[in-house]
Design a protein around this motif. Structure first.
Motif, PDB file in Angstrom:
ATOM      1  N   ARG A   1       0.852  -1.180   0.000  1.00  0.00           N
ATOM      2  CA  ARG A   1       0.000   0.000   0.000  1.00  0.00           C
ATOM      3  C   ARG A   1       0.890   1.232   0.000  1.00  0.00           C
ATOM      4  O   ARG A   1       1.784   1.380   0.836  1.00  0.00           O
ATOM      5  CB  ARG A   1      -0.944   0.022   1.204  1.00  0.00           C
ATOM      6  CG  ARG A   1      -2.030   1.104   1.096  1.00  0.00           C
ATOM      7  CD  ARG A   1      -3.174   0.867   2.049  1.00  0.00           C
ATOM      8  NE  ARG A   1      -4.280   1.794   1.817  1.00  0.00           N
ATOM      9  CZ  ARG A   1      -5.232   1.637   0.921  1.00  0.00           C
ATOM     10  NH1 ARG A   1      -5.213   0.555   0.134  1.00  0.00           N
ATOM     11  NH2 ARG A   1      -6.199   2.521   0.771  1.00  0.00           N
ATOM     12  N   VAL A   2       0.633   2.136  -0.943  1.00  0.00           N
ATOM     13  CA  VAL A   2       1.450   3.326  -1.142  1.00  0.00           C
ATOM     14  C   VAL A   2       0.678   4.540  -0.638  1.00  0.00           C
ATOM     15  O   VAL A   2      -0.479   4.757  -1.040  1.00  0.00           O
ATOM     16  CB  VAL A   2       1.824   3.513  -2.630  1.00  0.00           C
ATOM     17  CG1 VAL A   2       2.695   4.756  -2.810  1.00  0.00           C
ATOM     18  CG2 VAL A   2       2.545   2.272  -3.155  1.00  0.00           C
ATOM     19  N   TRP A   3       1.312   5.303   0.239  1.00  0.00           N
ATOM     20  CA  TRP A   3       0.776   6.582   0.724  1.00  0.00           C
ATOM     21  C   TRP A   3       1.701   7.668   0.197  1.00  0.00           C
ATOM     22  O   TRP A   3       2.916   7.647   0.428  1.00  0.00           O
ATOM     23  CB  TRP A   3       0.761   6.601   2.249  1.00  0.00           C
ATOM     24  CG  TRP A   3       0.076   7.779   2.878  1.00  0.00           C
ATOM     25  CD1 TRP A   3      -1.176   7.811   3.396  1.00  0.00           C
ATOM     26  CD2 TRP A   3       0.633   9.091   3.085  1.00  0.00           C
ATOM     27  NE1 TRP A   3      -1.448   9.057   3.894  1.00  0.00           N
ATOM     28  CE2 TRP A   3      -0.363   9.875   3.715  1.00  0.00           C
ATOM     29  CE3 TRP A   3       1.840   9.685   2.777  1.00  0.00           C
ATOM     30  CZ2 TRP A   3      -0.149  11.203   4.054  1.00  0.00           C
ATOM     31  CZ3 TRP A   3       2.057  11.011   3.110  1.00  0.00           C
ATOM     32  CH2 TRP A   3       1.058  11.755   3.749  1.00  0.00           C
ATOM     33  N   ALA A   4       1.166   8.640  -0.550  1.00  0.00           N
ATOM     34  CA  ALA A   4       2.033   9.615  -1.231  1.00  0.00           C
ATOM     35  C   ALA A   4       1.415  10.999  -1.186  1.00  0.00           C
ATOM     36  O   ALA A   4       0.196  11.168  -1.290  1.00  0.00           O
ATOM     37  CB  ALA A   4       2.271   9.195  -2.682  1.00  0.00           C
ATOM     38  N   ASP A   5       2.275  11.992  -1.031  1.00  0.00           N
ATOM     39  CA  ASP A   5       1.913  13.389  -1.234  1.00  0.00           C
ATOM     40  C   ASP A   5       3.105  14.079  -1.896  1.00  0.00           C
ATOM     41  O   ASP A   5       3.989  13.409  -2.436  1.00  0.00           O
ATOM     42  CB  ASP A   5       1.516  14.075   0.080  1.00  0.00           C
ATOM     43  CG  ASP A   5       2.655  14.165   1.075  1.00  0.00           C
ATOM     44  OD1 ASP A   5       3.781  13.703   0.744  1.00  0.00           O
ATOM     45  OD2 ASP A   5       2.454  14.695   2.171  1.00  0.00           O
ATOM     46  N   GLU A   6       3.135  15.398  -1.886  1.00  0.00           N
ATOM     47  CA  GLU A   6       4.204  16.125  -2.575  1.00  0.00           C
ATOM     48  C   GLU A   6       5.532  16.072  -1.832  1.00  0.00           C
ATOM     49  O   GLU A   6       6.552  16.482  -2.390  1.00  0.00           O
ATOM     50  CB  GLU A   6       3.805  17.591  -2.773  1.00  0.00           C
ATOM     51  CG  GLU A   6       2.656  17.781  -3.721  1.00  0.00           C
ATOM     52  CD  GLU A   6       2.307  19.248  -3.882  1.00  0.00           C
ATOM     53  OE1 GLU A   6       2.928  19.913  -4.726  1.00  0.00           O
ATOM     54  OE2 GLU A   6       1.414  19.718  -3.159  1.00  0.00           O
ATOM     55  N   HIS A   7       5.537  15.554  -0.595  1.00  0.00           N
ATOM     56  CA  HIS A   7       6.750  15.583   0.202  1.00  0.00           C
ATOM     57  C   HIS A   7       7.283  14.192   0.523  1.00  0.00           C
ATOM     58  O   HIS A   7       8.490  13.999   0.606  1.00  0.00           O
ATOM     59  CB  HIS A   7       6.512  16.338   1.517  1.00  0.00           C
ATOM     60  CG  HIS A   7       5.963  17.719   1.332  1.00  0.00           C
ATOM     61  ND1 HIS A   7       6.724  18.759   0.860  1.00  0.00           N
ATOM     62  CD2 HIS A   7       4.716  18.222   1.523  1.00  0.00           C
ATOM     63  CE1 HIS A   7       5.986  19.844   0.783  1.00  0.00           C
ATOM     64  NE2 HIS A   7       4.766  19.548   1.177  1.00  0.00           N
ATOM     65  N   THR A   8       6.399  13.226   0.718  1.00  0.00           N
ATOM     66  CA  THR A   8       6.826  11.935   1.231  1.00  0.00           C
ATOM     67  C   THR A   8       6.060  10.813   0.550  1.00  0.00           C
ATOM     68  O   THR A   8       4.901  10.980   0.168  1.00  0.00           O
ATOM     69  CB  THR A   8       6.597  11.850   2.760  1.00  0.00           C
ATOM     70  OG1 THR A   8       7.099  13.034   3.376  1.00  0.00           O
ATOM     71  CG2 THR A   8       7.302  10.645   3.354  1.00  0.00           C
ATOM     72  N   VAL A   9       6.732   9.653   0.416  1.00  0.00           N
ATOM     73  CA  VAL A   9       6.104   8.411  -0.054  1.00  0.00           C
ATOM     74  C   VAL A   9       6.379   7.343   0.995  1.00  0.00           C
ATOM     75  O   VAL A   9       7.543   7.084   1.332  1.00  0.00           O
ATOM     76  CB  VAL A   9       6.651   7.982  -1.430  1.00  0.00           C
ATOM     77  CG1 VAL A   9       6.103   6.618  -1.820  1.00  0.00           C
ATOM     78  CG2 VAL A   9       6.310   9.013  -2.487  1.00  0.00           C
ATOM     79  N   HIS A  10       5.303   6.735   1.525  1.00  0.00           N
ATOM     80  CA  HIS A  10       5.411   5.642   2.496  1.00  0.00           C
ATOM     81  C   HIS A  10       4.937   4.352   1.834  1.00  0.00           C
ATOM     82  O   HIS A  10       3.899   4.335   1.163  1.00  0.00           O
ATOM     83  CB  HIS A  10       4.557   5.905   3.736  1.00  0.00           C
ATOM     84  CG  HIS A  10       4.993   7.119   4.522  1.00  0.00           C
ATOM     85  ND1 HIS A  10       6.185   7.180   5.184  1.00  0.00           N
ATOM     86  CD2 HIS A  10       4.376   8.316   4.729  1.00  0.00           C
ATOM     87  CE1 HIS A  10       6.291   8.356   5.792  1.00  0.00           C
ATOM     88  NE2 HIS A  10       5.204   9.061   5.516  1.00  0.00           N
ATOM     89  N   ILE A  11       5.688   3.270   2.038  1.00  0.00           N
ATOM     90  CA  ILE A  11       5.324   1.946   1.534  1.00  0.00           C
ATOM     91  C   ILE A  11       5.062   1.052   2.741  1.00  0.00           C
ATOM     92  O   ILE A  11       5.940   0.871   3.595  1.00  0.00           O
ATOM     93  CB  ILE A  11       6.433   1.334   0.662  1.00  0.00           C
ATOM     94  CG1 ILE A  11       6.881   2.328  -0.417  1.00  0.00           C
ATOM     95  CG2 ILE A  11       5.966   0.039   0.037  1.00  0.00           C
ATOM     96  CD1 ILE A  11       5.825   2.663  -1.422  1.00  0.00           C
ATOM     97  N   THR A  12       3.856   0.488   2.833  1.00  0.00           N
ATOM     98  CA  THR A  12       3.505  -0.436   3.914  1.00  0.00           C
ATOM     99  C   THR A  12       3.093  -1.769   3.310  1.00  0.00           C
ATOM    100  O   THR A  12       2.425  -1.828   2.270  1.00  0.00           O
ATOM    101  CB  THR A  12       2.365   0.124   4.776  1.00  0.00           C
ATOM    102  OG1 THR A  12       1.233   0.400   3.940  1.00  0.00           O
ATOM    103  CG2 THR A  12       2.785   1.412   5.466  1.00  0.00           C
ATOM    104  N   ILE A  13       3.486  -2.844   3.961  1.00  0.00           N
ATOM    105  CA  ILE A  13       3.129  -4.207   3.563  1.00  0.00           C
ATOM    106  C   ILE A  13       2.598  -4.919   4.795  1.00  0.00           C
ATOM    107  O   ILE A  13       3.285  -4.992   5.825  1.00  0.00           O
ATOM    108  CB  ILE A  13       4.338  -4.961   2.978  1.00  0.00           C
ATOM    109  CG1 ILE A  13       4.815  -4.278   1.696  1.00  0.00           C
ATOM    110  CG2 ILE A  13       3.987  -6.414   2.698  1.00  0.00           C
ATOM    111  CD1 ILE A  13       6.025  -4.928   1.065  1.00  0.00           C
ATOM    112  N   ASP A  14       1.353  -5.413   4.676  1.00  0.00           N
ATOM    113  CA  ASP A  14       0.678  -6.081   5.802  1.00  0.00           C
ATOM    114  C   ASP A  14       0.652  -5.185   7.035  1.00  0.00           C
ATOM    115  O   ASP A  14       0.858  -5.629   8.172  1.00  0.00           O
ATOM    116  CB  ASP A  14       1.375  -7.408   6.129  1.00  0.00           C
ATOM    117  CG  ASP A  14       1.275  -8.408   4.985  1.00  0.00           C
ATOM    118  OD1 ASP A  14       0.314  -8.282   4.187  1.00  0.00           O
ATOM    119  OD2 ASP A  14       2.154  -9.276   4.883  1.00  0.00           O
TER     120      ASP A  14
END
Length: 596
Positions: free
Chosen positions: A383-396
């Protein structure tokens, strides 16, 4: 090192195992001297390990932090926060200027220049540059003011109609006081002579004047034979010795050339085209007045040029080359107000699900950004969480990777069209409350909502953040004895930490931070105003006339130290000198809903 050994804040695991084996050999009856020789340590070390093992078990064999509990000579948190705020409000101020301003403000325990430099470097406010070994020059300076003026012509002053104007400049060699700053539509010999005479009417007749070999200043290179130009005649009839530099040697007039660089960086590069010639002259006059009277000069031991300058007691020139101009208004330099902040806006964040590629990459937007993960995650859903400053990748549900974002608002809208949904809060790192006792130096972050009074709450302690961030959600970063306020990925403010380190683990929503501090906000303050029917808007308690032609339009006002620049859709409308230094308290335009 055996497989599975880990290295952390308390040293590698094999070190604990080595000490444990040494202690066991001593407990089994081996002589301490032989054990010390086998493990390559002193007998005192063996006795110390044995005592710690008997008192605390295996935890006693780990490396403890050697950080001192107290630092009596440490710079007070209030002074360090003030230095950081001065740097953000004035990005061009160096450590010497900030140390001078802190001492001038009367703060207790004013730091030295070296201390301020270390503070700025520790808080990420210094951009290191490659050292340049420049050619060494012999410095010289006249002993008294009004002995020598350096004069020159400089370009780069653009008007809204596309014209480029030049400016006649002059500076006193001893005091660095700017005596001439006249914007010229046409830099003719007559205009240069008139500007020189006006300066002599105001400040007196100097003993010498130093210029380059421009045709406005000398006729020595006139073809077919040398001739006397009007500027040379004015100097001759007023008893002024006109000196010329060696051709192609601009360093001789280094003081005026260095002032041109300051003028370009602080005024011309950020002001854009001026509405007309009077508007350009008004902006230059306001900036020069601040430069002469309020700004300390490092070459003068942080004194202002006005404090070192003394006009000639006989200001009237003997030969008048042009009629005396009307008296120009002087812009009063009020006391500097509190630093205001630019709070940038950001596009809403999005999140979506994707599959990790066989190479271990996650394609956020493949042509723009891909995030590298381990190949062990290949084929798994992320699951990808993104905005103009940061990208977070979470799995389970576990945060796997965070990276700086390369996306802009248009890319986020494209992701929304591809099925991305509006994102919730960003994934949080492991909570500090589950991490147990915090080690010295641990950095903690919490998210808080700022109320309408600009106050946030940390536990039971109210913290005044500032009305410029009222009704916004910010991240509070507790690092040592400082509190950093982060909004929309930009470092907005630094304050003294209101709570001790041992109370931070229990804060609601606290998380341990290992990343770098985000960059600070730079540049001019941008505010929006809706132009009323009379064409006059209010910014920082000052009335700015835009014009009835733009009634109903939302304009952008660029707030600088000495002027206001008004733009509409990127086009410059007008430029107004800033008369007072009141802070900006409203950043958004008031748009009322239409009446039904």
């Amino acid at each position: 090192m055996a497989e599975g050994d880990e290295s952390g804040e308390h040293g590698p695991a094999w070190l604990v195992e080595q000490r444990y084996r040494a202690v066991l050999e001593v407990l089994d009856g081996s002589p301490v001297s032989e054990v010390a020789v086998r493990y390559g340590v002193s007998r005192q070390a063996i006795y110390t390990w044995k005592a710690k093992y008997e008192a605390e078990g295996l935890e006693g064999l780990r490396e403890k932090s050697r950080r001192p509990r107290t630092s009596p000579t440490r710079l007070p948190a209030e002074v360090e926060a003030l230095a950081c705020e001065m740097r953000r409000a004035n990005p061009r101020w160096g450590a010497r200027r900030i140390a001078y301003e802190i001492a001038k403000a009367g703060s207790a325990g004013a730091p030295s220049r070296a201390t301020v430099h270390r503070v700025l470097e520790r808080n990420g406010l210094i951009r290191h540059q490659k050292q340049q070994h420049r050619r060494k020059y012999k410095r010289w300076q006249r002993e008294t003011p009004m002995h020598l003026w350096q004069m020159d012509l400089v370009g780069g002053i653009y008007l809204a109609d596309g014209r480029e104007c030049k400016m006649l400049t002059g500076i006193d060699d001893h005091s660095r006081f700017v005596v001439i700053s006249t914007v010229l539509a046409v830099p003719s010999g007559r205009a240069v002579a008139d500007g020189f005479v006006r300066a002599m009417r105001t400040y007196g007749v100097p003993a010498e004047v130093l210029t380059d070999n421009g045709k406005q200043f000398t006729g020595r290179f006139t073809k077919p034979r040398p001739a006397e130009v009007l500027f040379e005649r004015v100097c001759r009839e007023n008893g002024v010795t006109a000196k010329l530099i060696k051709p192609y040697s601009p360093t001789t007039t280094g003081k005026i050339e260095r002032w041109h660089q300051t003028l370009r960086r602080e005024l011309l590069d950020v002001s854009g085209p001026f509405a007309d010639l009077p508007a350009a002259q008004a902006a230059v006059d306001a900036w020069v007045h601040t430069y002469n009277t309020a700004r300390p000069h490092q070459a003068l031991d942080m004194a202002t040029p006005a404090s070192r300058f003394r006009p000639n007691p006989q200001p009237e020139p003997t030969i008048v080359a042009s009629p005396a101009p009307a008296e120009e208004p002087v812009v009063a330099a009020g006391p500097p107000g509190p630093p205001t902040l630019l709070v940038p806006t950001s596009a809403p964040a999005v999140e979506f699900e994707t599959v990790v590629a066989a190479t271990g990459h996650v394609g956020v937007l493949p042509r723009v950004q891909r995030v590298k993960l381990s190949k062990d995650y290949a084929g798994r859903r992320a699951r990808v969480w993104a905005d103009e400053h940061t990208v977070h990748i979470t799995i389970d549900g576990e945060l796997v990777r965070s990276a700086a974002s390369c996306l802009d608002a248009g890319n986020l809208r494209e992701l929304s069209m591809r099925g991305a949904v509006p994102a919730g809060p960003p994934p949080a790192a492991p909570a500090a409350a589950r991490a147990g006792r915090l080690e010295p130096g641990t950095v903690i972050e919490v998210d808080r909502n700022i109320d309408q009074s600009g106050i946030a709450s940390l536990g039971k302690v109210p913290v005044t953040i500032g009305y410029e961030l009222a009704s916004r959600r910010v991240t509070l970063r507790l690092d040592g004895h400082l509190l950093h306020v982060v909004h929309d990925g930009v470092l907005a403010k630094t304050l003294p930490a209101p709570i001790d380190a041992d109370q931070r683990a229990g804060l609601r929503g606290a998380r341990i931070v290992t990343g770098e501090l985000p960059p600070s906000a730079t540049g001019a303050i941008h505010v929006e105003r809706k132009v009323p029917t009379d064409g006059v808007i209010m910014v920082a308690r000052q009335r700015l006339r835009v014009g009835r032609t733009y009634a109903g339009e939302i304009v952008t006002v660029h707030v600088e130290d000495t002027y206001f620049r008004i733009t509409l859709n990127g086009a410059d409308l007008s430029l107004h000198p800033r008369k007072e230094q009141h802070p900006v308290t409203r950043f958004r335009a008031k748009i009322h809903a239409p009446k039904l």
